[in-house]
Write a protein that holds these residues in place. Structure first.
Motif, PDB file in Angstrom:
ATOM      1  N   VAL A   5      -6.418 -33.073  -2.533  1.00  0.00           N
ATOM      2  CA  VAL A   5      -6.792 -31.724  -2.976  1.00  0.00           C
ATOM      3  C   VAL A   5      -8.111 -31.308  -2.322  1.00  0.00           C
ATOM      4  CG1 VAL A   5      -7.447 -30.286  -4.934  1.00  0.00           C
ATOM      5  CG2 VAL A   5      -5.577 -31.926  -5.170  1.00  0.00           C
ATOM      6  N   GLY A   6      -9.098 -32.200  -2.355  1.00  0.00           N
ATOM      7  CA  GLY A   6     -10.389 -31.907  -1.748  1.00  0.00           C
ATOM      8  C   GLY A   6     -10.289 -31.654  -0.258  1.00  0.00           C
ATOM      9  N   ALA A  65     -11.208 -28.138   1.726  1.00  0.00           N
ATOM     10  CA  ALA A  65     -12.115 -28.114   2.874  1.00  0.00           C
ATOM     11  C   ALA A  65     -11.437 -27.524   4.099  1.00  0.00           C
ATOM     12  CB  ALA A  65     -12.610 -29.533   3.162  1.00  0.00           C
ATOM     13  N   LEU A  66     -10.149 -27.827   4.260  1.00  0.00           N
ATOM     14  CA  LEU A  66      -9.408 -27.334   5.416  1.00  0.00           C
ATOM     15  C   LEU A  66      -9.328 -25.809   5.419  1.00  0.00           C
ATOM     16  CD1 LEU A  66      -7.575 -27.990   7.888  1.00  0.00           C
ATOM     17  CD2 LEU A  66      -5.658 -28.042   6.283  1.00  0.00           C
ATOM     18  N   TYR A  67      -9.171 -25.207   4.241  1.00  0.00           N
ATOM     19  CA  TYR A  67      -8.942 -23.764   4.158  1.00  0.00           C
ATOM     20  C   TYR A  67     -10.178 -22.964   3.767  1.00  0.00           C
ATOM     21  CZ  TYR A  67      -4.041 -25.083   4.507  1.00  0.00           C
ATOM     22  OH  TYR A  67      -2.847 -25.597   4.949  1.00  0.00           O
ATOM     23  N   ASP A  68     -11.287 -23.632   3.518  1.00  0.00           N
ATOM     24  CA  ASP A  68     -12.506 -22.919   3.117  1.00  0.00           C
ATOM     25  C   ASP A  68     -12.886 -21.816   4.102  1.00  0.00           C
ATOM     26  OD1 ASP A  68     -13.098 -24.060   0.686  1.00  0.00           O
ATOM     27  OD2 ASP A  68     -14.573 -25.490   1.469  1.00  0.00           O
ATOM     28  N   ALA A  69     -12.786 -22.110   5.396  1.00  0.00           N
ATOM     29  CA  ALA A  69     -13.263 -21.155   6.405  1.00  0.00           C
ATOM     30  C   ALA A  69     -12.534 -19.819   6.319  1.00  0.00           C
ATOM     31  CB  ALA A  69     -13.100 -21.750   7.805  1.00  0.00           C
ATOM     32  N   GLU A  70     -11.256 -19.847   5.912  1.00  0.00           N
ATOM     33  CA  GLU A  70     -10.498 -18.604   5.795  1.00  0.00           C
ATOM     34  C   GLU A  70     -10.528 -18.038   4.383  1.00  0.00           C
ATOM     35  OE1 GLU A  70      -6.848 -18.077   8.368  1.00  0.00           O
ATOM     36  OE2 GLU A  70      -6.901 -20.271   8.268  1.00  0.00           O
ATOM     37  N   GLN A  71     -10.538 -18.908   3.386  1.00  0.00           N
ATOM     38  CA  GLN A  71     -10.407 -18.421   2.014  1.00  0.00           C
ATOM     39  C   GLN A  71     -11.731 -17.972   1.395  1.00  0.00           C
ATOM     40  OE1 GLN A  71      -7.630 -17.684   1.008  1.00  0.00           O
ATOM     41  NE2 GLN A  71      -6.050 -19.249   1.204  1.00  0.00           N
ATOM     42  N   VAL A  72     -12.838 -18.612   1.732  1.00  0.00           N
ATOM     43  CA  VAL A  72     -14.122 -18.248   1.117  1.00  0.00           C
ATOM     44  C   VAL A  72     -14.508 -16.807   1.444  1.00  0.00           C
ATOM     45  CG1 VAL A  72     -16.597 -18.730   1.096  1.00  0.00           C
ATOM     46  CG2 VAL A  72     -14.952 -20.612   0.882  1.00  0.00           C
ATOM     47  N   PRO A  73     -14.426 -16.368   2.703  1.00  0.00           N
ATOM     48  CA  PRO A  73     -14.762 -14.961   2.976  1.00  0.00           C
ATOM     49  C   PRO A  73     -13.854 -13.978   2.243  1.00  0.00           C
ATOM     50  CG  PRO A  73     -14.764 -16.238   5.002  1.00  0.00           C
ATOM     51  CD  PRO A  73     -14.155 -17.111   3.956  1.00  0.00           C
ATOM     52  N   ARG A  74     -12.589 -14.295   2.111  1.00  0.00           N
ATOM     53  CA  ARG A  74     -11.677 -13.407   1.398  1.00  0.00           C
ATOM     54  C   ARG A  74     -12.049 -13.327  -0.080  1.00  0.00           C
ATOM     55  NH1 ARG A  74      -6.916 -14.928   0.736  1.00  0.00           N
ATOM     56  NH2 ARG A  74      -5.918 -12.887   0.699  1.00  0.00           N
ATOM     57  N   GLY A 130     -14.144 -20.561  -8.163  1.00  0.00           N
ATOM     58  CA  GLY A 130     -13.771 -20.936  -6.813  1.00  0.00           C
ATOM     59  C   GLY A 130     -12.596 -20.105  -6.341  1.00  0.00           C
ATOM     60  N   TRP A 131     -12.238 -20.259  -5.054  1.00  0.00           N
ATOM     61  CA  TRP A 131     -11.187 -19.412  -4.493  1.00  0.00           C
ATOM     62  C   TRP A 131      -9.790 -19.898  -4.820  1.00  0.00           C
ATOM     63  CZ3 TRP A 131      -7.770 -21.914  -1.436  1.00  0.00           C
ATOM     64  CH2 TRP A 131      -8.195 -23.043  -0.709  1.00  0.00           C
ATOM     65  N   ALA A 132      -9.624 -21.215  -5.075  1.00  0.00           N
ATOM     66  CA  ALA A 132      -8.285 -21.776  -5.246  1.00  0.00           C
ATOM     67  C   ALA A 132      -7.575 -21.152  -6.439  1.00  0.00           C
ATOM     68  CB  ALA A 132      -8.362 -23.289  -5.402  1.00  0.00           C
ATOM     69  N   ASN A 133      -6.327 -20.812  -6.254  1.00  0.00           N
ATOM     70  CA  ASN A 133      -5.438 -20.127  -7.198  1.00  0.00           C
ATOM     71  C   ASN A 133      -5.745 -18.633  -7.258  1.00  0.00           C
ATOM     72  OD1 ASN A 133      -3.964 -22.470  -7.843  1.00  0.00           O
ATOM     73  ND2 ASN A 133      -5.517 -23.086  -9.317  1.00  0.00           N
ATOM     74  N   SER A 185      -0.975 -27.967  -0.017  1.00  0.00           N
ATOM     75  CA  SER A 185      -1.204 -26.906   0.961  1.00  0.00           C
ATOM     76  C   SER A 185      -0.156 -25.803   0.858  1.00  0.00           C
ATOM     77  CB  SER A 185      -1.233 -27.476   2.384  1.00  0.00           C
ATOM     78  OG  SER A 185       0.036 -27.958   2.784  1.00  0.00           O
ATOM     79  N   MET A 186       0.968 -26.092   0.230  1.00  0.00           N
ATOM     80  CA  MET A 186       2.020 -25.083   0.071  1.00  0.00           C
ATOM     81  C   MET A 186       1.463 -23.774  -0.460  1.00  0.00           C
ATOM     82  SD  MET A 186       5.315 -25.659   0.732  1.00  0.00           S
ATOM     83  CE  MET A 186       6.411 -25.109  -0.574  1.00  0.00           C
ATOM     84  N   ALA A 187       0.764 -23.838  -1.578  1.00  0.00           N
ATOM     85  CA  ALA A 187       0.200 -22.618  -2.166  1.00  0.00           C
ATOM     86  C   ALA A 187      -1.192 -22.316  -1.627  1.00  0.00           C
ATOM     87  CB  ALA A 187       0.153 -22.733  -3.683  1.00  0.00           C
ATOM     88  N   MET A 188      -1.964 -23.367  -1.309  1.00  0.00           N
ATOM     89  CA  MET A 188      -3.367 -23.154  -0.942  1.00  0.00           C
ATOM     90  C   MET A 188      -3.527 -22.412   0.381  1.00  0.00           C
ATOM     91  SD  MET A 188      -5.058 -26.747  -2.237  1.00  0.00           S
ATOM     92  CE  MET A 188      -6.762 -26.251  -2.031  1.00  0.00           C
ATOM     93  N   HIS A 189      -2.513 -22.453   1.245  1.00  0.00           N
ATOM     94  CA  HIS A 189      -2.684 -21.802   2.546  1.00  0.00           C
ATOM     95  C   HIS A 189      -2.237 -20.345   2.537  1.00  0.00           C
ATOM     96  CE1 HIS A 189       1.662 -22.171   3.229  1.00  0.00           C
ATOM     97  NE2 HIS A 189       1.517 -21.445   4.328  1.00  0.00           N
ATOM     98  N   LEU A 190      -1.682 -19.847   1.431  1.00  0.00           N
ATOM     99  CA  LEU A 190      -1.268 -18.449   1.393  1.00  0.00           C
ATOM    100  C   LEU A 190      -2.471 -17.543   1.643  1.00  0.00           C
ATOM    101  CD1 LEU A 190       1.189 -18.487  -1.651  1.00  0.00           C
ATOM    102  CD2 LEU A 190       1.777 -18.361   0.793  1.00  0.00           C
ATOM    103  N   GLY A 191      -2.320 -16.621   2.549  1.00  0.00           N
ATOM    104  CA  GLY A 191      -3.424 -15.745   2.924  1.00  0.00           C
ATOM    105  C   GLY A 191      -4.177 -16.202   4.155  1.00  0.00           C
ATOM    106  N   THR A 192      -3.793 -17.338   4.743  1.00  0.00           N
ATOM    107  CA  THR A 192      -4.451 -17.813   5.957  1.00  0.00           C
ATOM    108  C   THR A 192      -3.655 -17.358   7.188  1.00  0.00           C
ATOM    109  OG1 THR A 192      -3.270 -19.935   6.106  1.00  0.00           O
ATOM    110  CG2 THR A 192      -5.210 -19.843   4.664  1.00  0.00           C
ATOM    111  N   SER A 193      -4.073 -17.831   8.347  1.00  0.00           N
ATOM    112  CA  SER A 193      -3.417 -17.439   9.589  1.00  0.00           C
ATOM    113  C   SER A 193      -2.021 -18.039   9.736  1.00  0.00           C
ATOM    114  CB  SER A 193      -4.278 -17.847  10.791  1.00  0.00           C
ATOM    115  OG  SER A 193      -4.571 -19.232  10.742  1.00  0.00           O
TER     116      SER A 193
END
Length: 270
Positions: A6-7, A11-20, A74-77, A246-254
């Protein structure tokens, strides 16, 4: 599976999800849909306008024991609500009661209560109460599918449901699951297997390449059962390169493959 994975995914998606997350605050936070302290949901909307938009209700995972709608923590969910808002929907992200303090069918009851709340209140926030769509991942997919069992009128309440990496009753009970479902002898009667096979509600069923084998067996079992029952497969997606989290966590990324599939599916029925 586990907290280390999970961690790593966060970390993998922070770069895209935090700004959003910084760019879009909730339109409404901690809306009370029931009596329990966890009966709360947040709403996300972009833009204004008089036309009511479809409503996407997201139900997070967490193995029945943990999980939070995010937003302030936090951004998750919360990111799923923001992603929905960015595509012209009213995004709703809910919390629900957790095991071991609350047991079956608490999760399904909470999904039902959240749907009822949205049908009564969504219009005040720009959402169309007659166009509610459900999206659940892991335990959230379990609770969404159990809602279908709990409410025989579900096809009159919601338009469609997307289930990511859920458990429906095609594999044996895991010891961890007993904290929610109770003893082994009660398991079969409490799973939503038959209703997710029989329902006429449009379903999108997804699993990941690196899901644990049990979740892949559930996905394949439900696909086969739906084919036998209806003579055709439901809408389905196999997320190559992804794992259970990552199934749900990557929604909204590239990586838009799953996101585009879900949006296309929901657009058909909303």
């Amino acid at each position: 599976m586990g907290p280390d994975v999970v961690g790593a995914m966060r970390a993998l998606y922070d770069a895209e999800q935090v700004p959003r997350a910084a760019a879009l605050a909730p339109a409404a936070i901690d809306c009370v849909y029931g009596d329990h302290p966890r009966n709360r949901l947040d709403l996300y909307r972009e833009g204004e306008g008089e036309a009511l938009r479809p409503v996407l209700l997201f139900v997070h995972g967490g193995g029945f024991l943990v999980g939070d709608k995010g937003g302030t923590s936090g951004w998750a969910n919360a990111h799923v609500g923001r992603w929905a808002a960015g595509h012209g929907l009213l995004g709703a992200v809910m919390n629900y009661r957790l095991a071991p303090d609350e047991t079956w069918p608490a999760g399904a009851e909470d999904v039902a209560a959240a749907v009822d709340w949205l049908r009564a209140n969504a219009a005040q926030h720009g959402g169309d109460p007659d166009r509610i769509l459900l999206l659940g991942t892991s335990a959230g997919a379990v609770h969404v599918s159990a809602f279908l069992k709990l409410r025989p009128d579900h096809a009159k309440l919601v338009r469609a449901a997307a289930l990511l990496s859920g458990l429906y009753g095609f594999t044996p009970l895991d010891e961890r699951d007993m904290l929610y479902y109770g003893p082994q002898h009660a398991y079969a009667g409490r799973m939503p297997r038959q209703v997710v096979v029989d329902t006429e509600l449009p379903l999108l069923l997804a699993c990941a390449e690196f899901d644990p084998p049990r979740f892949q067996a559930e996905w394949a079992g439900l696909l086969e059962a739906r084919l036998d029952r209806h003579g055709a497969l439901p809408r389905a997606h196999y997320a190559s390169g992804h794992n259970h989290y990552s199934m749900a966590m990557h929604l909204g990324t590239s990586d838009r493959r799953l996101a585009d599939e879900i949006l296309s599916f929901f657009a058909t029925y909303s």
